[in-house]
Design a protein around this motif. Sequence first.
Motif, mmCIF file in Angstrom:
data_model
loop_
_atom_site.group_PDB
_atom_site.id
_atom_site.type_symbol
_atom_site.label_atom_id
_atom_site.label_comp_id
_atom_site.label_asym_id
_atom_site.label_seq_id
_atom_site.Cartn_x
_atom_site.Cartn_y
_atom_site.Cartn_z
ATOM 1 N N ILE A 1 -13.646 -11.351 10.105
ATOM 2 C CA ILE A 1 -14.352 -10.753 11.179
ATOM 3 C C ILE A 1 -13.611 -9.553 11.748
ATOM 4 O O ILE A 1 -12.518 -9.672 12.022
ATOM 5 N N VAL A 2 -14.146 -8.456 11.922
ATOM 6 C CA VAL A 2 -13.740 -7.027 12.641
ATOM 7 C C VAL A 2 -14.509 -7.039 13.608
ATOM 8 O O VAL A 2 -15.565 -6.335 13.757
ATOM 9 N N PRO A 3 -13.778 -7.236 14.974
ATOM 10 C CA PRO A 3 -14.347 -6.864 16.167
ATOM 11 C C PRO A 3 -14.637 -5.470 16.324
ATOM 12 O O PRO A 3 -13.977 -4.545 15.564
ATOM 13 N N GLN A 4 -15.116 -5.275 17.418
ATOM 14 C CA GLN A 4 -15.766 -3.644 17.795
ATOM 15 C C GLN A 4 -14.207 -2.986 17.719
ATOM 16 O O GLN A 4 -13.535 -3.536 18.751
ATOM 17 N N CYS A 5 -13.974 -1.904 17.261
ATOM 18 C CA CYS A 5 -12.871 -1.037 17.559
ATOM 19 C C CYS A 5 -12.879 0.439 17.483
ATOM 20 O O CYS A 5 -13.899 0.778 16.708
ATOM 21 N N GLU A 6 -12.234 1.087 17.915
ATOM 22 C CA GLU A 6 -12.343 2.630 17.862
ATOM 23 C C GLU A 6 -11.560 3.039 16.580
ATOM 24 O O GLU A 6 -11.881 3.691 15.750
ATOM 25 N N MET A 7 -10.252 2.512 16.587
ATOM 26 C CA MET A 7 -9.231 3.040 15.747
ATOM 27 C C MET A 7 -8.888 2.137 14.442
ATOM 28 O O MET A 7 -8.894 0.995 14.792
ATOM 29 N N MET A 8 -9.125 2.805 13.067
ATOM 30 C CA MET A 8 -8.751 2.143 11.899
ATOM 31 C C MET A 8 -7.993 2.932 10.922
ATOM 32 O O MET A 8 -8.687 3.914 10.817
ATOM 33 N N GLN B 1 -18.138 -6.262 13.554
ATOM 34 C CA GLN B 1 -19.231 -5.960 14.770
ATOM 35 C C GLN B 1 -19.780 -4.712 15.222
ATOM 36 O O GLN B 1 -20.837 -4.290 15.521
ATOM 37 N N ALA B 2 -18.862 -3.612 14.631
ATOM 38 C CA ALA B 2 -19.237 -2.369 14.683
ATOM 39 C C ALA B 2 -18.341 -1.508 13.543
ATOM 40 O O ALA B 2 -17.228 -2.096 13.456
ATOM 41 N N LEU B 3 -18.693 -0.709 13.180
ATOM 42 C CA LEU B 3 -17.723 0.232 12.199
ATOM 43 C C LEU B 3 -16.766 0.996 13.144
ATOM 44 O O LEU B 3 -17.036 1.634 14.158
ATOM 45 N N PRO B 4 -15.622 1.024 12.712
ATOM 46 C CA PRO B 4 -14.624 2.043 13.127
ATOM 47 C C PRO B 4 -15.151 3.513 13.282
ATOM 48 O O PRO B 4 -15.655 3.952 12.573
#
Length: 923
Positions: free
Chosen positions: A573-580, A601-604
């Motif tokens: 699971i990838v939580p919502q995040c700004e940076m990746m 949860q949202a794409l970076p």
Amino acid sequence: MQLHRFFSVLLLSTSIFSLAKAQKPVKNKSNWPVIEKQMKPWTRWWWMGNAVDEQNLNLVLKKYADAGLGGVEITPIYGAKGFEKQYLQFLSPEWVNILRHTVNKANTLGLGVDMNTGTGWPFGGPQIKPENAATKLITQQYKLKAGEKLTETIKVKEAKQDFAQLQALTAYGNNGEVLNLLSKVEGDGSLNWSPGSGSWDIYAAFAGKTRQMVKRAAPGGEGFTLDHLDKNAVDVYLKRFSDAFGDKPQGVRSFFNDSYEVYGATWTPTFFQEFKKNRGYDLASHIKELTGKDSTNANIARLKSDYRETMDELLLHNFTQNWSNWAHQLKSVTKNQSHGSPGNLLDLYGAVDIPETETFGSSYFPIPGLRRDAGDIRNVDPDPIMSKFASSAAHTGGKKLASSETFTWLTEHFKTSFSQCKPEAEQLFLAGINHIFYHGTTNSPANVSWPGWLFYASVEMNLNNSLWPQAQGLNNYIARCQSILQSGKPDNELLIYWPIYDVWNKAKGLDMPLKVHDVDEWLHPTAFYKLSKELSKSGYSFDFASDRLLKQSTVNKALISTNATAAPYQVLIVPQCEMMSTETLDQMIKLASSGAKVIFQALPKDVPGLNNLEVRRKQLKASLAKLIFTDGADGIKQFKVGAGVILLANNVQKALNAIGINRETLTDSGLQFIRRKTTTGKYYYLVNHTAKDIDTELSLNEEGQVLIMDPQSSNVGLAAVRDKKVRVQLKSGESLFLKVGQNGTTKTPWVYLNKAAHSINLNQPWNLHFTEGGPELPADQQLAKLVSWTTLNDPKLQAFSGTGVYTSSFTLSSKTAKEYVLNLNEVDECARVWINGQEVGILWSIPFQARVGKYLKAGHNTIKIEVVNLMANRIRDMDIKKIQWRNYHEINFVNINYKDFDASGWNVMPSGLIGPVSITAFN
């Protein structure tokens, strides 16, 4: 490749250490695993002034073992005044000899020995000269206009910085020019340069020293804190130990490092080189942005993210892995508290053999009758999600043990009951911790008068504590729990990515130590935290993953494997995040292509860092463009790739449902749980921290025969199962294990307490006799009614801390019920019970109840209840009378708010058996 090689070497090397390898507990006829020493609670063992001798060590080690401790963790600290002639110098031949004696004696008693690789904290000492000491970045600014020469020499102005090195001199012109002037500085510090035009700001960067000394150092351990970011400094530090040990193993199970508290250590002399090598650009050109006050500029946030990532690499490779490799050469393992470090906590925890978290302060539990005084509450409660950083590193790395420094400042001194310890320990168990260390036990010679030597921040888990005679109650409970929680492997279906770059991408500040006390800043506001809390409450089990961990992960039969010996995961699971980073995103796609299920949860939105920014942005955009989603039900988007699938869903639980990942619905009852997986089935650990008693039928995701195992009484019996639902009864504050699967030969059914038939109130007179304690033993009492013994006529009782024995009798007209339950109701603070001369056990926590049917008989019955109270009333009396009992070097004794300790204004704490006492029959 370097990190992957390290983990491979670590996996091979740990197989030679008896306590680092996974052991299958030997089963016995009682269905409980055989209790091994690492399953028992251990304790931080303060050696004050290293004033230790063989005779006293033999005495206390025997008593620790008899009380149910499994091991000690030696941490030498400052000493008591007046005993200086008994001090030993740390790592002297005499000290090493006493260490060897301690290890040998402990081994004969079945105890383990861990050891702080230092004294006090953090690591440092006399071997750390200024050149190897903790380092900070010092900057100075100068201004020059066209044609001007700098009249002052470029030298550090800060006092006591004789060892500071000039490492960069950068000039910034008013038209955006940046010049490196370091080569223009003469040997005497004068600058051989003058600008031809414009105005210039000149920044000098020095590697200075924090001058931090070891805190709470023991004799022979005083000195500067080391530079943890510099491999040579760490090697110099560890060489003192190697030399003292003659490069030979000492029988120490594990070397320990406390939480990273290296204050203001923002630099190391090799930082510029390491930064350029790993980040690809010259940090010396950005001194102005790195040290400026602008806390809003996006590019400054990126620069500092790069700076923090470099610190992370230096700390991981030069300290954590380096120290672990050194310990392995001495046939020991490492135990590290990574929190507080300026780095990726998951990787730093994961680089040692036993990751260790800590609890500091007390949590709120709505358990009726559980005391939580306003004066005991600190600013930040212990957070189970924070504890999961350590347990996640253990689980994903295939490590058997995840430990905790436990009960630090749980209450004010001398006021901690075992009943208050229980839910705090259970909260750790629920977070995946399975190896508890008490904080702590102060070694105190027998000839030191009560209360003996004490450390200023501990629950006093020592022989002088008036609760000590009944410490086995708590210790045996923890041992039974940990015997199962160390069995098999963790059974967590979800792997949740921790977006560290979102944490690092802040323009404010410089280094970023991620502290337990600061979770309100770096953890609580994040989407990662909120999602983790939500999934836990809904009945999902999970661990956390870093970028490095994902890089080494593989897929086997659609399951994600993080390590050859770790339990696999069903979904990432990838939580919502700004940076990746593009590398991490590509690895996630690769895992899915190999058969994994991945939920975003949202794409970076962006890449971290500053170097080649537009190039890397294009790479991220290209990777994201490969994800061609189709719309599905409930707002879930889907992209099938290779043998796996990637889902995009703001509502992660709906996405989990869509791919058949089921939650445990038992949490709907209010119960919390954790699971362990064995070769024959699964264990569920269930805890009721709600305000209500729970009697319900639970659906479990695992099917099979269900055995109920009570870790408090050790009772075992087959559960009632109807329509695949298991009946459980848990009073507020209680816990139990369910063993689901093939449970062998057990035929005895669990006895459920259905509707109460009748109750007997034990209202005959009670005799009260005091057996041990002080300051002096009160006279015997005859009680027509149970009340706090502090309210009785004898004035000695208000000052008394110790043991009182209550005896009485009662009549049972007939013994026909299926079970009988003894209820003591209010106990201050702990009780050992005998009925008709047979010991029932220690009732040490809420609810103070026990099943007693097998001890009862029709007709006349006798009951004896031995009660111990807190140390608080006796300490209060000593402070009222101004009796000197604390006299230590460095820090004397402080209260929970780090002010001078004074108990003279305390209220008297209720003590003894308050009751009312009853026995209830159940059919």
